[in-house]
Design a protein around this motif. Structure first.
Motif, PDB file in Angstrom:
ATOM      1  N   SER A 113      -2.151  -6.473   0.089  1.00  0.00           N
ATOM      2  CA  SER A 113      -2.624  -5.108   0.273  1.00  0.00           C
ATOM      3  C   SER A 113      -2.066  -4.224  -0.832  1.00  0.00           C
ATOM      4  N   ARG A 163      -8.308  -0.661  -1.955  1.00  0.00           N
ATOM      5  CA  ARG A 163      -8.869   0.681  -1.725  1.00  0.00           C
ATOM      6  C   ARG A 163      -8.059   1.787  -2.393  1.00  0.00           C
ATOM      7  N   GLU A 164      -8.763   2.870  -2.707  1.00  0.00           N
ATOM      8  CA  GLU A 164      -8.149   4.118  -3.164  1.00  0.00           C
ATOM      9  C   GLU A 164      -7.189   3.903  -4.331  1.00  0.00           C
ATOM     10  N   SER A 195       0.818  -1.208   0.000  1.00  0.00           N
ATOM     11  CA  SER A 195       0.000   0.000   0.000  1.00  0.00           C
ATOM     12  C   SER A 195       0.852   1.258   0.000  1.00  0.00           C
ATOM     13  N   ASP A 224      -7.026  -6.097  -0.405  1.00  0.00           N
ATOM     14  CA  ASP A 224      -7.342  -4.692  -0.171  1.00  0.00           C
ATOM     15  C   ASP A 224      -6.889  -3.880  -1.386  1.00  0.00           C
ATOM     16  N   ASN A 250      -3.771  -1.064  -1.554  1.00  0.00           N
ATOM     17  CA  ASN A 250      -4.490   0.207  -1.459  1.00  0.00           C
ATOM     18  C   ASN A 250      -3.565   1.408  -1.633  1.00  0.00           C
ATOM     19  N   ASN A 251      -4.144   2.490  -2.117  1.00  0.00           N
ATOM     20  CA  ASN A 251      -3.427   3.747  -2.336  1.00  0.00           C
ATOM     21  C   ASN A 251      -2.259   3.589  -3.304  1.00  0.00           C
TER      22      ASN A 251
END
Length: 434
Positions: free
Chosen positions: A96, A121-122, A77, A119, A98-99
């Motif tokens: 992960s 996300r974003e 991330s 994950d 995300n971002n």
């Protein structure tokens, strides 16, 4: 980590000492640095189970990542990734991403047969690709998804896709799904949530939903329903069937009235209805909260329904000390039972009643007035031929003994006791999981 002539920071180069060949390492934490790329020499760390590269400046990963066959957790991330290698370690369970800068769903994820949590996300992902059957949790908040389909995943338990641009949502045939969150999207409707028997939490707030009909298939298992900030104009007529519901948020919708049946939902401890054009309930009552709202709605109930829910009037007499202590009333060989004893049974809230060998031709009507507390009912060695449908309202009953009678068939209403037992078992299972 060393600085090369390119001016970039590279992991694993610039030093003749290959320390990973002398000491096996299982966990490597390199988060919050200024790493921009990973050398292919990382493949030498084949004993790694955890690799934490969060909060760096990594733009790509080497293809040799697939050789990290012991890697279970990969944290990537807050980097600058827009793609992944074609394959990653076959043991990977937690990923992960995300971002980052992903615009397309990484194809490598589809082949991760051991993956349980993902994950993403974003990012800027527009479509969810093929998910591995092993996946249990997917977090896809803050992307650019326009549709969401999740069907036939045997292990998925939680899916969140809040803050996207989703206009269509199809979720079904997910036997272990417990949490579904699609708040802050562009949904005007949702397809029925079929074959999701474990769904407990449904969050669809801040959309444009006008009807809650899609909830019907999971009405019996939901504990939380958040439909705030939508355009719902009516609460479903079968709302009382949502026996497990604890929290209901209908804030800022288009409701003009609330069904009185909400007052009969004893498990409902949080009811939010502020911001609706309600015409049948005063604002000051709403401002007092859930208890005040339910008390007001109870006054609007049909008198017969209210009487049934309230139960019998408790006599104003002194409780029998023995009966109060044992919570039991036993009578044997007597066909006539004094009214005073029935009154005592009510006052003491007995949990066990034995009427063995009393030559009873039917179940005494007074038995049904004890439905609020009675758990064991012994009626063996009588002449009972029929069971009243009222027996189906004995919701606390755990044991019913009708041996040595003349009963030919049981009323259909008794099936309700079986269903309520299953609901209680599901509730206990959910409590254990929490």
């Amino acid at each position: 980590v060393s600085t090369q002539s390119t001016g970039k920071n590279v992991v694993g180069e610039g030093d003749n000492l290959k320390w990973w060949e002398t000491e096996p390492i299982a966990k490597l934490y390199l988060c919050s640095n200024k790493i921009s790329s990973i050398t292919p020499a990382i493949a030498g760390l084949n004993s790694l189970t955890l690799l934490d590269l969060r909060d760096n400046q990594i733009e790509s990963l080497p293809d040799v990542m697939s050789k990290l066959e012991s890697l279970v957790r990969l944290e990537l991330s807050h980097n600058k990734l827009s793609a992944l290698p074609k394959s990653l370690g076959k043991s990977l369970q937690h990923l992960s991403l995300n971002n980052n800068n992903f615009e397309a769903f990484p194809e490598a994820v589809s082949s991760l047969s051991a993956l349980t949590t993902l994950d993403i996300r974003e990012n800027k992902i527009t479509t969810i690709g093929t998910l591995p059957q092993s996946l249990q949790s997917l977090v896809a908040d803050d992307n650019k998804l326009t549709s969401l389909t999740l069907e036939g995943h045997p292990n998925i338990t939680a899916l969140t896709a809040n803050s996207n641009s989703i206009t269509s949502c199809r979720v079904g045939n997910n036997p272990k799904l417990k949490v579904l969150a699609v708040k802050i999207n562009k949904l005007e409707a949702m397809e029925a949530l079929v074959n999701c028997p474990e769904l407990q939490e449904l969050l669809v707030g801040k959309n444009f939903i006008t009807s809650l009909d899609f909830v019907a298939p999971v009405a019996g298992t939901l504990t939380l329903l958040d439909c705030s900030d939508n355009k719902v104009a009516a609460v479903p007529e079968n709302i009382k069937g949502m026996t497990s519901l604890r929290r209901l948020d209908l804030t800022n919708n288009d409701l003009s009235n609330l069904p009185p049946e909400l007052s009969l939902m004893d498990g409902l401890t949080s009811l939010a209805v502020e911001g609706n054009p309600l015409k049948t309930i005063r604002r000051e009552i709403i401002s007092k909260g859930t208890v005040a709202i339910k008390e007001y709605l109870k006054l609007k109930l049909d008198p017969a329904a209210l009487e049934e829910e309230a139960g019998p009037t408790i006599p104003d007499i002194k409780p029998d000390e023995v009966m109060m202590k044992t919570k039991t009333m036993e009578i044997k060989g007597k066909s006539e039972i004094p009214a005073e004893l029935w009154d005592q049974a009510l006052v003491c809230g007995i949990v066990r009643l034995s009427l063995q060998g009393c030559s009873l031709g039917s179940v005494p009507e007074q038995v049904y007035t004890l439905r609020g507390t009675l758990k064991e009912l012994e009626l063996d060695q009588n002449n009972i031929k029929e069971i009243s449908p009222e027996m189906g309202k004995m919701t606390k009953l755990r044991k019913l003994n009708l041996m040595n009678n003349s009963v030919k068939e049981l009323p259909q209403e008794l099936s309700g006791l079986i269903e309520r037992k299953r609901e209680r078992e599901r509730e206990r299972e959910r409590e254990r999981e929490r």
